[in-house]
Design a protein around this motif. Structure first.
Motif, PDB file in Angstrom:
ATOM      1  N   ARG A  10      -5.354   4.271  -9.243  1.00 22.06           N
ATOM      2  CA  ARG A  10      -4.747   4.200  -9.692  1.00 22.06           C
ATOM      3  C   ARG A  10      -4.487   2.844 -10.069  1.00 22.06           C
ATOM      4  O   ARG A  10      -3.712   2.760 -10.811  1.00 22.06           O
ATOM      5  N   LEU A  11      -4.859   1.786  -9.244  1.00 22.40           N
ATOM      6  CA  LEU A  11      -4.351   0.973  -9.651  1.00 22.40           C
ATOM      7  C   LEU A  11      -4.764   0.292 -10.613  1.00 22.40           C
ATOM      8  O   LEU A  11      -4.462  -0.513 -12.001  1.00 22.40           O
ATOM      9  N   MET A  63       0.988  -1.097  -0.228  1.00 26.68           N
ATOM     10  CA  MET A  63      -0.358  -0.203   0.314  1.00 26.68           C
ATOM     11  C   MET A  63       1.156   1.118  -0.057  1.00 26.68           C
ATOM     12  O   MET A  63       0.130   2.080  -0.694  1.00 26.68           O
ATOM     13  N   ALA A  64       1.473   0.899   0.988  1.00 23.73           N
ATOM     14  CA  ALA A  64       2.749   2.593   0.971  1.00 23.73           C
ATOM     15  C   ALA A  64       3.546   2.684  -0.705  1.00 23.73           C
ATOM     16  O   ALA A  64       3.896   3.983  -0.889  1.00 23.73           O
ATOM     17  N   ARG A  65       3.545   2.051  -1.045  1.00 17.20           N
ATOM     18  CA  ARG A  65       4.313   2.025  -2.539  1.00 17.20           C
ATOM     19  C   ARG A  65       3.481   2.007  -3.497  1.00 17.20           C
ATOM     20  O   ARG A  65       3.623   3.178  -4.506  1.00 17.20           O
ATOM     21  N   LEU A  66       1.880   2.151  -3.554  1.00 21.56           N
ATOM     22  CA  LEU A  66       0.904   2.575  -3.965  1.00 21.56           C
ATOM     23  C   LEU A  66       1.029   4.762  -4.084  1.00 21.56           C
ATOM     24  O   LEU A  66       0.259   4.644  -5.005  1.00 21.56           O
ATOM     25  N   GLU A  67       0.880   5.062  -2.914  1.00 18.61           N
ATOM     26  CA  GLU A  67       0.589   5.829  -2.286  1.00 18.61           C
ATOM     27  C   GLU A  67       1.959   6.534  -2.499  1.00 18.61           C
ATOM     28  O   GLU A  67       2.212   8.374  -2.513  1.00 18.61           O
ATOM     29  N   ALA A  68       2.956   6.493  -2.945  1.00 20.62           N
ATOM     30  CA  ALA A  68       4.868   7.050  -2.747  1.00 20.62           C
ATOM     31  C   ALA A  68       4.443   8.098  -4.118  1.00 20.62           C
ATOM     32  O   ALA A  68       4.021   7.355  -5.065  1.00 20.62           O
ATOM     33  N   HIS A  92       2.392 -11.113  -6.199  1.00 21.88           N
ATOM     34  CA  HIS A  92       1.093 -12.005  -5.438  1.00 21.88           C
ATOM     35  C   HIS A  92       0.765 -12.101  -4.030  1.00 21.88           C
ATOM     36  O   HIS A  92       1.341 -12.565  -2.915  1.00 21.88           O
ATOM     37  N   LEU A  93      -0.550 -11.358  -4.210  1.00 20.42           N
ATOM     38  CA  LEU A  93      -0.461 -11.221  -2.633  1.00 20.42           C
ATOM     39  C   LEU A  93      -1.935 -11.464  -2.850  1.00 20.42           C
ATOM     40  O   LEU A  93      -3.128 -11.012  -3.604  1.00 20.42           O
ATOM     41  N   ASP A  94      -2.548 -11.794  -1.332  1.00 17.91           N
ATOM     42  CA  ASP A  94      -4.191 -12.014  -0.930  1.00 17.91           C
ATOM     43  C   ASP A  94      -4.778 -10.681  -0.552  1.00 17.91           C
ATOM     44  O   ASP A  94      -4.226 -10.629   0.498  1.00 17.91           O
ATOM     45  N   VAL A  95      -5.294 -10.004  -1.347  1.00 19.23           N
ATOM     46  CA  VAL A  95      -5.725  -8.771  -0.834  1.00 19.23           C
ATOM     47  C   VAL A  95      -7.359  -8.555  -1.065  1.00 19.23           C
ATOM     48  O   VAL A  95      -7.369  -8.647  -2.475  1.00 19.23           O
ATOM     49  N   ASP A  96      -8.457  -7.977  -0.087  1.00 22.73           N
ATOM     50  CA  ASP A  96      -9.283  -8.103  -0.528  1.00 22.73           C
ATOM     51  C   ASP A  96      -9.831  -6.427  -1.375  1.00 22.73           C
ATOM     52  O   ASP A  96      -9.697  -5.748  -0.203  1.00 22.73           O
ATOM     53  N   LEU A  97      -9.576  -6.120  -2.732  1.00 20.78           N
ATOM     54  CA  LEU A  97      -9.364  -4.578  -3.159  1.00 20.78           C
ATOM     55  C   LEU A  97     -10.709  -4.065  -2.335  1.00 20.78           C
ATOM     56  O   LEU A  97     -10.671  -2.869  -3.010  1.00 20.78           O
ATOM     57  N   ALA A  98     -11.263  -4.520  -2.218  1.00 24.63           N
ATOM     58  CA  ALA A  98     -12.491  -3.970  -1.392  1.00 24.63           C
ATOM     59  C   ALA A  98     -12.384  -3.192  -0.003  1.00 24.63           C
ATOM     60  O   ALA A  98     -13.053  -2.534   0.034  1.00 24.63           O
ATOM     61  N   LEU A  99     -11.325  -3.744   0.519  1.00 21.12           N
ATOM     62  CA  LEU A  99     -10.783  -2.931   1.896  1.00 21.12           C
ATOM     63  C   LEU A  99      -9.265  -2.034   1.253  1.00 21.12           C
ATOM     64  O   LEU A  99      -9.927  -0.941   2.063  1.00 21.12           O
ATOM     65  N   VAL A 100      -9.553  -1.866  -0.001  1.00 20.74           N
ATOM     66  CA  VAL A 100      -8.287  -0.424  -0.186  1.00 20.74           C
ATOM     67  C   VAL A 100      -9.457   0.390  -0.879  1.00 20.74           C
ATOM     68  O   VAL A 100     -10.016   0.432  -1.419  1.00 20.74           O
ATOM     69  N   PRO A 101      -8.309   1.454   0.053  1.00 17.05           N
ATOM     70  CA  PRO A 101      -9.332   2.831  -0.480  1.00 17.05           C
ATOM     71  C   PRO A 101      -9.261   3.375  -1.903  1.00 17.05           C
ATOM     72  O   PRO A 101      -8.738   2.548  -2.493  1.00 17.05           O
ATOM     73  N   GLU A 102     -10.781   3.592  -2.432  1.00 17.25           N
ATOM     74  CA  GLU A 102     -11.365   4.267  -3.509  1.00 17.25           C
ATOM     75  C   GLU A 102      -9.871   4.811  -4.323  1.00 17.25           C
ATOM     76  O   GLU A 102      -9.568   4.066  -5.673  1.00 17.25           O
ATOM     77  N   GLU A 103      -9.049   6.176  -4.170  1.00 14.38           N
ATOM     78  CA  GLU A 103      -7.928   6.671  -4.489  1.00 14.38           C
ATOM     79  C   GLU A 103      -7.026   5.777  -5.173  1.00 14.38           C
ATOM     80  O   GLU A 103      -6.709   5.812  -6.702  1.00 14.38           O
TER      81      GLU A 103
END
Length: 61
Positions: free
Chosen positions: A40-41, A1-6, A25-36
């Motif tokens: 960008r992703l 997450m920090a890399r996406l915001e950098a 390869h990450l197990d991420v629930d994108l629904a929990l990631v902030p919309e902004e």
């Protein structure tokens, strides 16, 4: 997450297969990631989603 915001690093020409292999390869629930960050992703990968209002679905393919 920090890399996406950098801040974005300088872009270099890279073989697309090598780029995909470099993705984590990450197990991420994108629904929990902030919309902004989601935006960008999705922009980075050129993701487009089409919604069919009459059918109330996102057609696949």
């Amino acid at each position: 997450m920090a890399r996406l915001e950098a801040p974005k690093p300088e872009v270099r020409s890279v073989d697309s297969v090598a780029l995909l292999d470099a993705l984590p390869h990450l197990d991420v629930d994108l629904a929990l990631v902030p919309e902004e960050i989601q935006r960008r992703l999705y922009d980075a990968f050129g993701l487009e989603v089409r919604y069919s209002r009459p059918r109330e679905e996102v057609p696949y393919g």
